[in-house]
Design an enzyme around this catalytic site. Structure first.
Site, PDB file in Angstrom:
ATOM      1  N   HIS A  87       0.843  -1.205   0.000  1.00 44.13           N
ATOM      2  CA  HIS A  87       0.000   0.000   0.000  1.00 44.13           C
ATOM      3  C   HIS A  87       0.875   1.251   0.000  1.00 44.13           C
ATOM      4  O   HIS A  87       0.659   2.176  -0.799  1.00 44.13           O
ATOM      5  CB  HIS A  87      -0.913  -0.018   1.229  1.00 44.13           C
ATOM      6  CG  HIS A  87      -1.769   1.211   1.364  1.00 44.13           C
ATOM      7  ND1 HIS A  87      -3.087   1.243   0.987  1.00 44.13           N
ATOM      8  CD2 HIS A  87      -1.487   2.470   1.833  1.00 44.13           C
ATOM      9  CE1 HIS A  87      -3.587   2.439   1.212  1.00 44.13           C
ATOM     10  NE2 HIS A  87      -2.629   3.206   1.728  1.00 44.13           N
ATOM     11  N   GLU A  88       1.858   1.266   0.884  1.00 43.16           N
ATOM     12  CA  GLU A  88       2.731   2.440   0.957  1.00 43.16           C
ATOM     13  C   GLU A  88       3.630   2.567  -0.275  1.00 43.16           C
ATOM     14  O   GLU A  88       3.964   3.665  -0.689  1.00 43.16           O
ATOM     15  CB  GLU A  88       3.569   2.388   2.233  1.00 43.16           C
ATOM     16  CG  GLU A  88       2.754   2.416   3.526  1.00 43.16           C
ATOM     17  CD  GLU A  88       1.784   3.592   3.583  1.00 43.16           C
ATOM     18  OE1 GLU A  88       2.121   4.679   3.060  1.00 43.16           O
ATOM     19  OE2 GLU A  88       0.680   3.403   4.140  1.00 43.16           O
ATOM     20  N   HIS A 140       1.978   4.570  -2.824  1.00 40.38           N
ATOM     21  CA  HIS A 140       2.149   6.015  -2.658  1.00 40.38           C
ATOM     22  C   HIS A 140       3.577   6.440  -3.012  1.00 40.38           C
ATOM     23  O   HIS A 140       3.794   7.474  -3.653  1.00 40.38           O
ATOM     24  CB  HIS A 140       1.879   6.430  -1.207  1.00 40.38           C
ATOM     25  CG  HIS A 140       0.455   6.248  -0.766  1.00 40.38           C
ATOM     26  ND1 HIS A 140      -0.622   6.710  -1.493  1.00 40.38           N
ATOM     27  CD2 HIS A 140      -0.075   5.666   0.353  1.00 40.38           C
ATOM     28  CE1 HIS A 140      -1.740   6.419  -0.853  1.00 40.38           C
ATOM     29  NE2 HIS A 140      -1.438   5.781   0.270  1.00 40.38           N
TER      30      HIS A 140
END
Length: 437
Positions: free
Chosen positions: A24-25, A28
């Site tokens: 998920h990170e 980003h």
């Protein structure tokens, strides 16, 4: 051994959760770096730092509580104007947020800040995290359905009934007046493999069942493989009241929850159950269905949380389709791993939990409230609307949206999220969900 399997299930889910958060990170991090934003930290977890290493300008590391993660981007909001000491609790919160934001803007890198990116780039950066969870869910569900397969009836015959008995009967032996089943009369034997029925090739038992049920009283050519050779048998389904089932052999239910009984063609043979690989599109379809279910849960979340609280206080049963904490998911993973079932069945269940967890991360992070990703997307879109409006009426470009003004609301949302997490953890510890019976 059971305890080791239980612990193994929990570890599987913790590792899966860590990978899900890490990816998920990454969703980003990668676009932020590609767009030139300075990223100071990439961290998995919260609380005290366990380990970290600086690579280039970014510090990568792990923290004690593996329940989330974050990346620290330079200049999420416009730099403060230095208006002096703040008065009041909310203004103090806003000032603290602005000061923390100013500290992320490194000297000489003032142009590498997040808030200066075009709106579409900011949306991509913030949407990247949830999309990684969605992609991971598709991969997991595809491995489940196309790699392992969906457990359903195969074309191998497991049993042949000797006589026709009424639907729902508890009769275990045939009576002298009970007619023989068409399967027994045709000479079908356990171990036969269905090849085709009435000229139609079949690859699953559900396909064979559909042909049989649609042809009561009609004589069909049935090709089976027995001892390596194909044989053609003739079979005439009788009309009988039967409970309809799905591909996995589970009874179909009507709107009132009662089994659906219908007069259909019946021959009296049962199939061996096995994992039948599904088309590659099945993983995408399952992801879409899970997104819809989780979205419905999010919409009704206040009511669901109230029900959880009532069940915790009164000792009532919890809704098996209700919200869970990380503790609850880990507990279910342990129970699935320790259940008395074949390894493939347990792996199928664990992957299902992990896939559903990633769908939940995807949907939950899109809630349009700060500090969630959806809140940052809304802020970026609002600025885009303001800029488009100004351009339409030939006005000067507006100043960047200062989202630090929303810090009081963000604090309230964060407090509610913490309270929700605490409630679910307590409920999962003392009043866990029972989905395995």
């Amino acid at each position: 051994m059971e305890i080791l399997l239980y612990v193994g299930g929990i570890l599987f889910m913790l590792i899966g959760l860590g990978l899900s958060i890490g990816l998920h990170e990454v969703g980003h991090l990668v676009p932020a770096k590609l767009f030139g934003v300075r990223v100071g930290q990439y961290m998995i977890g919260f609380g005290p730092r366990l380990w970290s290493k600086r690579i280039g300008e970014t510090e990568y590391g792990f923290k004690l509580l593996p329940v989330g993660g974050f990346i620290s981007m330079s200049g999420m909001y416009p730099a403060s104007s230095g208006t002096g000491p703040a008065k009041g609790v909310f203004r103090a919160l806003i000032q603290d947020a602005r000061s923390a934001n100013d500290e992320t803007i490194a000297e000489g890198a003032e142009d590498r800040v997040f808030y200066r990116l075009p709106v579409w780039k900011r949306v991509i950066v913030m949407l990247g995290g949830p999309l990684m969870n969605l992609i991971l869910a598709v991969v997991i569900f595809t491995v489940m359905l196309s790699g392992i397969g969906l457990q359903q009836g195969t074309t191998t015959i497991a049993s042949v009934s000797e006589c026709v008995v009424p639907s729902g009967s508890t009769q275990t032996e045939c009576g002298p007046d009970d007619p023989a089943t068409p399967a027994a009369e045709a000479g079908i034997m356990p171990g036969d493999v269905l090849v085709s029925i009435d000229g139609t090739p079949v690859s699953t038992f559900s396909e064979a069942t559909a042909i049989v049920q649609a042809a009561p009283g009609k004589t069909l050519d049935l090709v089976v493989e027995r001892d390596g050779a194909q044989q053609t048998l003739r079979i005439t389904p009788v009309a009988a009241d039967r409970t309809l089932t799905d591909a996995s052999g589970q009874p179909l239910l009507d709107d009132q929850g009662a089994p659906v009984v219908k007069k259909v063609g019946y021959v009296g043979m049962g199939a061996q159950m096995g994992f039948v690989p599904q088309p590659l599109t099945a993983g995408v379809e399952m992801t879409g269905d899970t997104v819809a279910r989780v979205g419905s849960l999010i919409v009704t979340l206040p009511v669901r949380l109230w029900d959880v609280g009532v069940a915790l206080v009164t000792g009532g049963e919890r809704d098996p389709n209700g919200p869970l904490s990380v503790v609850g998911v880990g507990r279910l993973a342990g129970e699935v791993a320790a259940t008395e079932a074949p390894v493939l069945n347990r792996m199928f269940g664990l992957l299902g939990l992990l896939g559903s967890l990633n769908v939940a991360l995807f949907v939950f992070n899109l809630i349009p409230l700060l500090p969630l990703d959806g809140g940052h997307i809304v802020v970026a879109l609002w600025e885009g609307i303001k800029r488009a409006w100004a351009k339409l009426f030939r006005r000067p470009p507006p100043a960047p949206v200062d989202a630090t003004k929303l810090v009081p609301l963000t604090v309230i949302v964060a407090t509610l999220l913490i309270a929700m997490g605490a409630l679910l953890i307590v409920a999962d510890l003392f009043r866990p969900v029972d989905i395995l019976g």
